[in-house]
Write a protein that holds these residues in place. Structure first.
Motif, PDB file in Angstrom:
ATOM      1  N   PRO A 413      -5.329 -20.186  -0.265  1.00  0.00           N
ATOM      2  CA  PRO A 413      -4.468 -21.355  -0.093  1.00  0.00           C
ATOM      3  C   PRO A 413      -5.189 -22.595   0.438  1.00  0.00           C
ATOM      4  N   LEU A 414      -6.491 -22.476   0.754  1.00  0.00           N
ATOM      5  CA  LEU A 414      -7.243 -23.596   1.311  1.00  0.00           C
ATOM      6  C   LEU A 414      -8.010 -24.322   0.204  1.00  0.00           C
ATOM      7  N   THR A 415      -8.373 -25.587   0.463  1.00  0.00           N
ATOM      8  CA  THR A 415      -8.919 -26.429  -0.602  1.00  0.00           C
ATOM      9  C   THR A 415     -10.444 -26.432  -0.645  1.00  0.00           C
ATOM     10  N   TRP A 416     -11.071 -25.388  -0.147  1.00  0.00           N
ATOM     11  CA  TRP A 416     -12.501 -25.165  -0.326  1.00  0.00           C
ATOM     12  C   TRP A 416     -12.697 -23.688  -0.632  1.00  0.00           C
ATOM     13  N   GLU A 417     -13.841 -23.351  -1.193  1.00  0.00           N
ATOM     14  CA  GLU A 417     -14.138 -21.946  -1.484  1.00  0.00           C
ATOM     15  C   GLU A 417     -14.183 -21.160  -0.186  1.00  0.00           C
ATOM     16  N   VAL A 418     -13.509 -20.015  -0.167  1.00  0.00           N
ATOM     17  CA  VAL A 418     -13.393 -19.216   1.056  1.00  0.00           C
ATOM     18  C   VAL A 418     -13.923 -17.808   0.810  1.00  0.00           C
ATOM     19  N   ARG A 419     -14.724 -17.368   1.761  1.00  0.00           N
ATOM     20  CA  ARG A 419     -15.205 -15.978   1.798  1.00  0.00           C
ATOM     21  C   ARG A 419     -14.610 -15.359   3.051  1.00  0.00           C
ATOM     22  N   ASN A 420     -13.722 -14.389   2.867  1.00  0.00           N
ATOM     23  CA  ASN A 420     -12.989 -13.883   4.019  1.00  0.00           C
ATOM     24  C   ASN A 420     -12.533 -12.453   3.773  1.00  0.00           C
ATOM     25  N   TRP A 421     -12.225 -11.801   4.863  1.00  0.00           N
ATOM     26  CA  TRP A 421     -11.701 -10.433   4.813  1.00  0.00           C
ATOM     27  C   TRP A 421     -10.259 -10.455   4.320  1.00  0.00           C
ATOM     28  N   VAL A 422      -9.904  -9.498   3.448  1.00  0.00           N
ATOM     29  CA  VAL A 422      -8.529  -9.360   2.993  1.00  0.00           C
ATOM     30  C   VAL A 422      -8.207  -7.876   2.889  1.00  0.00           C
ATOM     31  N   GLU A 423      -6.980  -7.526   3.224  1.00  0.00           N
ATOM     32  CA  GLU A 423      -6.504  -6.146   3.072  1.00  0.00           C
ATOM     33  C   GLU A 423      -5.327  -6.127   2.115  1.00  0.00           C
ATOM     34  N   MET A 424      -5.169  -5.014   1.389  1.00  0.00           N
ATOM     35  CA  MET A 424      -4.058  -4.910   0.445  1.00  0.00           C
ATOM     36  C   MET A 424      -3.718  -3.448   0.195  1.00  0.00           C
ATOM     37  N   ASP A 425      -2.499  -3.228  -0.266  1.00  0.00           N
ATOM     38  CA  ASP A 425      -2.036  -1.897  -0.650  1.00  0.00           C
ATOM     39  C   ASP A 425      -2.076  -1.759  -2.162  1.00  0.00           C
ATOM     40  N   LEU A 426      -2.547  -0.609  -2.640  1.00  0.00           N
ATOM     41  CA  LEU A 426      -2.616  -0.312  -4.073  1.00  0.00           C
ATOM     42  C   LEU A 426      -1.837   0.965  -4.364  1.00  0.00           C
ATOM     43  N   HIS A 427      -1.093   0.955  -5.447  1.00  0.00           N
ATOM     44  CA  HIS A 427      -0.329   2.132  -5.886  1.00  0.00           C
ATOM     45  C   HIS A 427      -0.736   2.474  -7.319  1.00  0.00           C
ATOM     46  N   PHE A 428      -0.954   3.768  -7.585  1.00  0.00           N
ATOM     47  CA  PHE A 428      -1.480   4.180  -8.883  1.00  0.00           C
ATOM     48  C   PHE A 428      -0.605   5.249  -9.513  1.00  0.00           C
TER      49      PHE A 428
END
Length: 886
Positions: A413-428
């Protein structure tokens, strides 16, 4: 609510001189503008419904009759009250509306609700004004030229610019002034914008007691810059005084030849003041920066740590809503999908209520916050579902035949390139994925960390929660595919993370962990210790919602052992989790008020621990390729009389430090705890201040930025940076001076809290280190969504990029009227900057507008537009709003 008369000894000489010379021939006649008003509190010592009832039935109903039938005049502040009156008492509202149109009632302030100006985001303050002024214009067809800041606890340094660009010409305020005389001056903001200001020396009650008008006139006259005297005649929930007309008539019969008194509105005062300044060519004093001093009036800095859940939720919900608003705007442009205008306004109304000056500071009675607690359910359900829906609609719009298949899409959502930690849930589905070793986007292959998982009976994955560090384009997305093999390694990758014993090392710093205390030393450069970090400091608390007080000059206890001899912190568990991406130090510690033996502690080990009043678990996260250290501190508070702070001991020495603020930064003095003024202050300095998202302390060669999510109260003392995590208090006002002595047991904070903060060690000062950028990255996280149904998308895309990085996006939204978009951004380095904006499609027309989204000569900018690019020059700390038509 306040004792504002203590400073009068300082001006006694001026008063006597004025009384001595008052009858000299040729002296200019003074004019007193007596302004009847009532200050509206949405909540404080009554509930919202109580305040509605009192204000509508006992106050405004009588005001409507008085104004209609006599020469009485009145001031109304906030439109929230008028909106509700329109629904409940339409006949009374109709009379008030007519009086507003005819000038008998003036709306001054004109916000939706009178916000605290130090704790909310700057964009929230603009929306308070936008919502309020839009309502006033639609319902009554009048402008609101006077900002009436009757009770906000201090004023931030960008308000002159915010007010002028919101159509205000004048500001009258009560709290935070740094100099008593003159009471009228030009207030200059960070960017150089100036607005004509009046400080209320006797608060908003100067003319409330009609038997003391003469006495108070003399006090006000001694401080006034001209012959025009503003005398507010009201208070919180104060009924009108019908005898006012008779009192004024009697005054004029006795004193009118020398001093005329008028029942008036603030606008009348300011217009007369402005005329005299112009006619006499008076050079008005200029005062710069924030109004946050307790010398002449209280600003209650300790309320920045009262009811901390309110600060945390305000910060979280503001960020959530502004990000959702941005993506809704992108979705609107991509799909011509209906923009969720009413849903967005409804969400903003909740934020604006939360930002109110007795809500966000937490200074009201317990039951007043019940409605605010329900906001949590709304944002966790309605807002979460809306954000996900919008992101999925963008995914649908971006799906194309020529794209590539992917499993995950990450939005920035920021207006420059961002390198950051992200977590997410995946369902298969069963049989689809056996393992996850990494993710891939084009030639980029990166590691993932499996945080938890579940499998089907055939050993394939049913569910997994993963974390990884993607690099995502400015205000855009990147698509990743899951790898069931190890990702490719680069031979000369500069990023690494390793551990030797209890020392963690990456390319940015070393982190030494003391397993006995759980504290960490951060070492940078040539093995130089920058700070000892994340130390809990437990202090005595005998104050109330407004003030921290303590009788002892030492802590109850610190994690290093300072304080009262009887108690101690004890580490219960310590371990370090390892992954290819990060190291997570886990520390579990408790505070006991008694350990035994408590004498000869240097010689004897403790054998018995009793009275556990604090439980704490800490996660300290060191990343492989992110130059910050994150802290997640979970507290279960059982102590009914304590202030809990976290300390970062740096050893640096500097006279000032820097705080993030609304649309910019402010510099604050260090070591104010020790400052004892020689003259009498209404509220003596205690060293604590609010900050917005970050604090930076440096010596010019090196520095430490402490970033936080909704933990505004801070102090720098003896080279140590403190953040206040919570205060346990039992009384709204313990001495009955700042309000009623009402017990507030919920404010004892006997609950579980999760605090998130981070440190960014750096070279140079905050400008060289771009501290604001890292603080925004810490607060505005990446969003990751699992792709379903064999979606083909471009590998990456940017919808909006703003350069350079010291130009920060504040708002991307649909205009309140019409189909144009609003793009608002600001300069935060304090430097003239050539800004370059890259949109994902070319606009037809771009115009600079004010914060009410109207064209205004005073905000015009020279714009260079080439295709989808916009270029302009920005002044230091300037806020620019563009209306863009596609």
């Amino acid at each position: 609510m306040t004792n504002v008369l203590k400073y009068l000894l300082e001006i006694e000489k001026n008063i006597k001189e004025n009384m001595t010379n008052e009858n000299k021939e040729g002296e200019e006649k003074d004019t007193i503008y007596l302004v009847p008003h009532t200050h509206y509190d949405a909540i404080w010592v009554f509930t919202k419904e109580d305040y509605f009832y009192i204000n509508m039935v006992f106050i405004l109903k009588e005001v409507a009759e008085l104004v209609e039938k006599t020469d009485y005049k009145f001031l109304i502040e906030q439109t929230f009250l008028l909106e509700e009156m329109e629904k409940r008492y339409p006949e009374v509202f109709s009379k008030i509306a007519q009086s507003i149109k005819e000038g008998g009632i003036e709306i001054a302030d004109g916000e939706y609700l009178m916000a605290d100006t130090m704790l909310p985001d700057g964009e929230t303050l603009i929306r308070e004004i936008l919502f309020g002024k839009k309502y006033v214009k639609e319902k009554f067809g009048v402008e609101v030229p006077v900002m009436w800041q009757a009770d906000s606890f201090g004023l931030n340094a960008q308000l002159p610019q915010i007010y002028k660009k919101s159509g205000y010409r004048y500001v009258a305020f009560r709290r935070g002034v740094t100099k008593g005389k003159p009471s009228e001056f030009l207030w200059e903001g960070l960017d150089g914008t100036r607005i004509l200001a009046h400080w209320m020396p006797l608060g908003y009650r100067a003319g409330l007691d009609l038997t003391k008008l003469d006495e108070n006139y003399e006090k006000l006259k001694a401080l006034a810059a001209t012959s025009h005297i503003l005398m507010p005649s009201g208070s919180g929930v104060t009924m009108p005084q019908p005898e006012t007309m008779e009192v004024v008539q009697e005054w004029n019969e006795k004193r009118g030849a020398r001093v005329e008194m008028r029942i008036a509105t603030p606008r009348e005062f300011f217009e007369a003041l402005e005329r005299e300044i112009e006619e006499k060519k008076l050079k008005m004093e200029v005062r710069k920066g924030e109004m946050y001093s307790g010398r002449y009036s209280e600003v209650f800095p300790s309320c920045c740590s009262s009811r901390m859940w309110l600060k945390q939720e305000l910060c979280e919900y503001e960020g959530w809503l502004m990000c959702c608003e941005r993506w809704s705007t992108v979705n609107y442009l991509l799909n011509n999908h209906p923009y969720p205008s009413e849903e967005t306004r409804n969400s903003w109304r909740k934020i604006l209520y939360l930002a109110f000056h007795d809500v966000a500071p937490g200074t009201g009675m317990d039951s007043g916050y019940e409605e605010v607690r329900h906001f949590r359910g709304f944002f966790n359900t309605e807002m979460a579902a809306r954000c996900l829906r919008v992101l999925n609609q963008i995914i649908e719009a971006e799906s194309e035949e020529g794209g590539e298949y992917g499993d995950i899409i990450v939005f920035n959502p920021l207006t420059w390139e961002v390198r950051n930690w992200v977590e997410m849930d995946l369902h298969f589905d069963r049989g689809k994925v056996v393992t996850i070793k990494g993710v891939k986007s084009g030639e980029e292959e990166i590691d993932v960390e499996i945080l938890k998982f579940a499998r089907y009976e055939d050993d394939t994955l049913r569910y997994a929660r993963i974390g990884f560090v993607p690099t995502v384009p400015a205000m855009g997305y990147k698509v990743y595919k899951i790898l069931e093999r190890e990702p490719k390694r680069f031979r000369y990758d500069p990023n690494f993370i390793m551990i030797r014993g209890n020392t963690i090392e990456n390319r940015f710093f070393w982190v030494d962990v003391d397993p006995g205390t759980g504290l960490v030393d951060v070492i940078c450069g040539e093995h130089e210790r920058l700070c000892t970090a994340n130390e809990l400091v437990l202090e005595e608390e005998t104050g109330d919602l407004y003030y921290h007080r303590q009788a002892m000059d030492i802590p109850l206890k610190t994690e290093r052992g300072e304080g009262v001899k009887y108690g101690s912190f004890r580490v219960e568990n310590f371990y370090i989790n390892k992954s290819p991406l990060r190291r997570v130090i886990n520390v579990e510690t408790n505070y006991f008020s008694l350990r035994w033996p408590y004498r000869l502690t240097e010689k004897l080990e403790p054998l018995i621990w009793r009275h556990k009043f604090l439980e704490c678990s800490k996660e300290i996260i060191v990343y492989k390729d992110i130059p910050r250290i994150d802290f997640i501190t979970t507290i279960v508070d059982k102590h009914p009389r304590a202030r809990l702070r976290v300390r970062f001991s740096t050893g640096m020495k500097s006279l000032a430090y820097t705080c993030g603020s609304q649309f910019g930064i402010v510099s604050r003095p260090t070591d104010q705890w020790y400052y004892k003024p020689t003259e009498k202050w209404v509220e003596e300095p205690g060293g604590i201040f609010p900050s917005l998202k970050w604090v930076d302390y440096s010596d010019g060669k090196k520095g430490l930025t402490v970033m936080h999510r909704g933990i505004p109260e801070n102090e720098v003392r003896d080279g140590d940076i403190y953040l206040t995590l919570l205060r346990s208090v039992l009384m709204l006002s313990s001495d009955g001076r700042t309000g009623p002595a009402i017990p507030v047991p919920d404010a004892q904070e006997l609950r579980k809290y999760v605090f998130r903060y981070s440190i960014y060690p750096h070279k140079g000062d905050w400008r060289e280190a771009s501290s604001y950028k890292y603080a925004l990255e810490f607060n505005y996280h990446l969003d990751a969504v699992q792709l379903r149904g064999e979606k083909k998308l471009p590998l990456k895309r940017s919808f909006l990029k703003i350069e350079p990085e010291n130009v920060i996006l504040s708002a991307l939204k649909k205009a309140e009227e019409g189909n144009e978009l609003i793009l608002r951004f600001y300069e935060t380095n304090g430097e003239e900057t050539d800004a370059k904006i890259a949109l994902f499609k070319a606009p037809k027309v771009v115009r600079a507008v004010n914060f009410l989204e109207e064209e205004d000569e005073e905000v015009k900018k020279e714009l260079k537009i080439e295709g989808a690019r916009i270029e302009l020059t920005m002044n230091p700390f300037e806020i620019v709003t563009l209306k863009v038509e596609f």
